[in-house]
Scaffold this active site. Sequence first.
Site, PDB file in Angstrom:
ATOM      1  N   ARG A 211      -2.316  -7.657 -14.509  1.00  0.00           N
ATOM      2  CA  ARG A 211      -2.316  -8.359 -13.230  1.00  0.00           C
ATOM      3  C   ARG A 211      -0.908  -8.515 -12.664  1.00  0.00           C
ATOM      4  O   ARG A 211      -0.732  -8.744 -11.471  1.00  0.00           O
ATOM      5  CB  ARG A 211      -2.976  -9.735 -13.388  1.00  0.00           C
ATOM      6  CG  ARG A 211      -3.381 -10.367 -12.048  1.00  0.00           C
ATOM      7  CD  ARG A 211      -4.247 -11.599 -12.205  1.00  0.00           C
ATOM      8  NE  ARG A 211      -3.507 -12.753 -12.672  1.00  0.00           N
ATOM      9  CZ  ARG A 211      -3.661 -13.336 -13.855  1.00  0.00           C
ATOM     10  NH1 ARG A 211      -4.543 -12.841 -14.722  1.00  0.00           N
ATOM     11  NH2 ARG A 211      -2.947 -14.385 -14.196  1.00  0.00           N
ATOM     12  N   TYR A 264      -8.174  -8.115  14.158  1.00  0.00           N
ATOM     13  CA  TYR A 264      -9.302  -7.860  13.273  1.00  0.00           C
ATOM     14  C   TYR A 264     -10.092  -9.152  13.092  1.00  0.00           C
ATOM     15  O   TYR A 264      -9.525 -10.221  12.835  1.00  0.00           O
ATOM     16  CB  TYR A 264      -8.788  -7.340  11.937  1.00  0.00           C
ATOM     17  CG  TYR A 264      -9.840  -7.046  10.906  1.00  0.00           C
ATOM     18  CD1 TYR A 264     -10.946  -6.258  11.201  1.00  0.00           C
ATOM     19  CD2 TYR A 264      -9.727  -7.553   9.620  1.00  0.00           C
ATOM     20  CE1 TYR A 264     -11.913  -5.981  10.253  1.00  0.00           C
ATOM     21  CE2 TYR A 264     -10.680  -7.277   8.662  1.00  0.00           C
ATOM     22  CZ  TYR A 264     -11.772  -6.502   8.982  1.00  0.00           C
ATOM     23  OH  TYR A 264     -12.727  -6.234   8.036  1.00  0.00           O
ATOM     24  N   ASP A 337       1.107  -6.594  11.377  1.00  0.00           N
ATOM     25  CA  ASP A 337       0.086  -5.748  10.762  1.00  0.00           C
ATOM     26  C   ASP A 337       0.171  -4.398  11.460  1.00  0.00           C
ATOM     27  O   ASP A 337      -0.208  -4.253  12.624  1.00  0.00           O
ATOM     28  CB  ASP A 337      -1.298  -6.369  10.954  1.00  0.00           C
ATOM     29  CG  ASP A 337      -2.396  -5.581  10.241  1.00  0.00           C
ATOM     30  OD1 ASP A 337      -2.232  -4.353  10.076  1.00  0.00           O
ATOM     31  OD2 ASP A 337      -3.418  -6.191   9.874  1.00  0.00           O
ATOM     32  N   LYS A 362      -6.969   2.568   5.238  1.00  0.00           N
ATOM     33  CA  LYS A 362      -7.086   3.384   6.446  1.00  0.00           C
ATOM     34  C   LYS A 362      -6.242   4.653   6.343  1.00  0.00           C
ATOM     35  O   LYS A 362      -6.570   5.557   5.580  1.00  0.00           O
ATOM     36  CB  LYS A 362      -6.707   2.545   7.662  1.00  0.00           C
ATOM     37  CG  LYS A 362      -7.377   1.177   7.724  1.00  0.00           C
ATOM     38  CD  LYS A 362      -8.886   1.224   7.637  1.00  0.00           C
ATOM     39  CE  LYS A 362      -9.554  -0.091   7.969  1.00  0.00           C
ATOM     40  NZ  LYS A 362      -9.365  -1.177   7.010  1.00  0.00           N
TER      41      LYS A 362
END
Length: 546
Positions: A211, A264, A337, A362
């Site tokens: 992690r 978004y 973003d 994306k």
Amino acid sequence: MAVSSCARVFSSFECRSDPDFSAAPRFEKLGQGRFTARLNAAAAGTAAFHGLSSLILRFPPNFQRQLSTKARRNCSNIGVAQIVAASWSNNSAAHGAPASSAASSAVDAAPATAPLSVAPVELAGDEDVVVSEGCDGNGAVQFQGSVDTSYSSFLKSDGSMAIHAAERLGRGIVTDAITTPVVNTTAYFFKKTADLIDFKEKRQFSFEYGRYGNPTTEVLEKKISALEGAESTLVLSSGMCASTVLLMALVPAGGHIVTTTDCYRKTRIFIENFLPKMRITATVIDPADVGALEAALNQNNVSLFFTESPTNPFLRCVDIQLVSELCHRKGALVCIDSTFATALNQKALPLGADLVVQSITKYIAGHNDVIAGCISGPEKLVTQIRNLHHVLGGTLNPNAAYLIIRGMKTLHLRVRQQNSTALRMAKILEAHPKVKRVYYPGLPSHPEHELAKRQMTGFGGVVSFEIDGDLETTSKFVDSLKIPYIAPSFGGCDSIVDQPAIMSYWDLPQSERAKYGIHDNLVRFSFGVEDFEDVEADVLQALEAI
């Protein structure tokens, strides 16, 4: 059962239980923890061998684990086709125990009629055998510290950087494979407690728990940093994970943020519904309304301005340089973003932004087969976010990191094609009588066209437009298309189309959707890398069908 074809080449295969170690190499220190292996004079003077099985090299205890793959291949230049030294354990080496038959049987035999002459061999450059200076004989060398990307300074194009950054000559994993290996492990061991203490006190580099970091993922992070011009990058399990962890890490309880109307939807939901639980409030402004931003900065103790540029789905653009100057005067951070742009079309950090967040899902990954997100920026800020990420989780699987690294090899080629197709199709759509309006920053009709030309080198592969009709007419256009998939997401090799009113806002009544500018006739088209003529013909025939 598969049968080896070696028998057709070699007439016999000899395994010796009493190997000759007179040709053992000596090791000379070159400095900085590097050693080179050279054949000794006795081996150099040997004229011939009666078969390769008479030459087996012995290495110091556990040294076989420390050899690079290329160094092992170099041994073939002196007559050894393969070295398998797993049988040399610490104990057998320390007590002089004989090598096992497995080690001696791992040597290929040459035809008896073709004796091999051996000349002195000198390994140099990237063919040196590398041993970590801090390594003793108790364990293997797997990592060589953090990745040094200074070697890539001679690469001038983003395309070359996307292929080679953090990999060629700069990868921390000791291997000569062209592709970055996938390190599938949940944890990393320490040979002894002293090593663990050295790691905890930052005298020794290592990984600890999956992690907290992974060698494969680190290569991906370094590659993205190279493209963005960032000191550090954190990769997470999704773009939304990146956005939410960033906001929670950088905005204090009771703080205030500024964001934009067009964004978004899931980001808006988090800002409107979840941040208030932490007493974090928000001011929402139009992306181009600089006056509203100044007012918000003057009236509130703003911690962060968080926006997309271009935005989703109307592709509005924010003047990154201007808003950064305004926010920094008031001590507020700026996060952009940049998912719709990528670092190839827009570099927000040099323009003044403090952080860049992207949905790797994306364009960066680019093949509609992996979900991930990333945050890039100064080491100090990214470390602050990384510390919270270590607590919350949202860790990217190393197999996904490998897929993203592979996808980035063609990032510049894909984005170039998508930029070109989208711009040409936007012009065609704008001129078509059955299209009411087109939203694309590459068009002069776009409200931020001049701004986009200043701060972007390409306008992206997504075009949003409104069909001259209602919900049913627009759905008929979408259903008549043959090439694109009706699906969420964008940026992949495959073209994707959707009606936002149905795909993302169907749970809201029409009146509520209209508040966000989401009308029933709106279409978002993500152009893939298909041939332009095929895409053009498909779109035109679909328009003719309505």
